[in-house]
Design an enzyme around this catalytic site. Sequence first.
Site, PDB file in Angstrom:
ATOM      1  N   ARG A  98      -7.835  -9.929  -5.630  1.00 32.70           N
ATOM      2  CA  ARG A  98      -6.500  -9.524  -5.182  1.00 32.70           C
ATOM      3  C   ARG A  98      -5.375 -10.321  -5.823  1.00 32.70           C
ATOM      4  NH1 ARG A  98      -9.281  -6.154  -3.922  1.00 32.70           N
ATOM      5  NH2 ARG A  98      -9.543  -5.114  -1.931  1.00 32.70           N
TER       6      ARG A  98
ATOM      7  N   CYS B  84      -5.286  -3.163   4.160  1.00 27.27           N
ATOM      8  CA  CYS B  84      -5.938  -4.328   4.769  1.00 27.27           C
ATOM      9  C   CYS B  84      -4.944  -5.475   4.826  1.00 27.27           C
ATOM     10  CB  CYS B  84      -7.166  -4.729   3.963  1.00 27.27           C
ATOM     11  SG  CYS B  84      -8.541  -3.612   4.248  1.00 27.27           S
TER      12      CYS B  84
ATOM     13  N   GLU C  51      -3.587 -10.787   2.986  1.00 31.19           N
ATOM     14  CA  GLU C  51      -3.592 -10.072   1.705  1.00 31.19           C
ATOM     15  C   GLU C  51      -2.176  -9.576   1.409  1.00 31.19           C
ATOM     16  OE1 GLU C  51      -6.720  -7.138   0.813  1.00 31.19           O
ATOM     17  OE2 GLU C  51      -5.142  -5.865   0.010  1.00 31.19           O
TER      18      GLU C  51
END
Length: 317
Positions: A182, A240, A311
Site C-alpha cells: 500500500r 479498507c 490504510e
Amino acid sequence: MLLDADARRWLADVTFSRVRYEEPMSRHTSFRVGGPAEAFVAPKTSDELSALVLGLADREIPYHIVGGGTNLIVTDAGISGVVICLKPCMSEIFIENISSSQSRVTVMAGTSLRLFCSHVIRKGLKGMNFALGIPGTVGGAIRMNAGTALGWISDVLESITVMYPSGLQEMIGRNALSFSYRKLMLPQLSCGKTFSHQTIIISGRFSLVRASSTDLKHEATEILKNRKCRQPATLPSAGCIFKNPLVGKTAGELIDHCGLKGLKIGGAAVSVKHANFIVNDGSAVAADILSLMDSVRNTVFERFNVNLEPEVIVIGN
Ligand code: EPU
C-alpha cells in the site's frame, strides 16, 4: 488562511479564474466528509499543472494532490493552502502495440481506475482485472500501490511520469521505484525552499498482454460479484480502513473477532458486512470516523496486542 490578496490574484490568473475558495471537501471524498479547502483547483492540462505547482512552490504555499478522494479522510477543520484535483481533467488512455502479444498502455493520473479496467477489457488486454471494484483514480492507485488478493498495481506497472515542484517532469522505470504494501515511495527533488512540496504522479505506463475480451469479461463479472458479496457498496466509505498486519489474522478478522461489527460513533459505523470498513450513514463528520478508528484500534490492541495501522490517509488542519 495562507492565501493573501496577492496570492489570490495570481491564482485567478494561473487557473484562468477556475479556482474555487472554501470548497467543501465532502464533495471530493468517497467518505463524503471533510471541511473546506482554502482553494481548490482542477488543472486541465499538465502545462497548467506545472505553472501552478511552480508558482505555489515559489510562494511557499502548500498544496495537496487529490485524485478520487477514495482513500482520504479530510478533517472537519479543512485544508489550508491549495488542493489540486487531478480528476476529471487529466484523464486519457493511450494504447501502443509493441508486439503481437503485448501492449503498452499509458494512462493519465486523473483517469478513473474503473474506466481504465473496463477499457482494457474491451480492447482484449489482460492484467488489470485484479483491480476491478477498487474505486479512485489511476494516480491514487499507483501512489497507494492498490491491490487485492489477485494482484497489485506494482505487478503491471512499467514506469511512471512524475512532476516535481519545479515543474520538471521525469519518467521513472519500475526498477527505480520502491513499492511496498500500500505504498510507493516517490523521489523528492529539492527546489531550494524550506517548504517541502509533493512530487506528483502525472501518468503510469502499464504492460498488458493480449487475451480474449469475452474471457476477460466473464472473469470480471465473477470478481465483481464476489466483491459485492463481501464488501459494503451502498454507503459512503474509504474501502479498507486499516492495513492488514504482515503476519497473522487480517484486520477484518481481528476487528470481527472483537465483536465490533455495527459499533457506531455519531454517523460512522463499523460495517456489518466487512469489519475492516467504516461506513458513513449520511450524517457522519470526520471526527466521528477518527474517533471510531481510535476506538477500534484500542480494542484490537487490548485483545490481540496488535497495533492496526490506518490504510487511509488523514489530511487537514
Ligand atoms: N473476514 C472476517 N470478517 C470480516 C471481514 C473479513 O472474518 O468482517 C475474513 C474473511 O472471511 C477472510 C479474511 O478475513 O477469511 C480476509 O478477508 P477479505 O478476503 O475480505 O480480504 P481483506 O484482507 O479483508 C483485502 C484488501 C481489500 C481487497 C480484498 C479482496 C487490505 C487492507 N484489504 O481485504 O482491499 O478488496 O483483500 O482482495 O489489504 C482496500 O484496500 O480498500 C480494500 C478493500
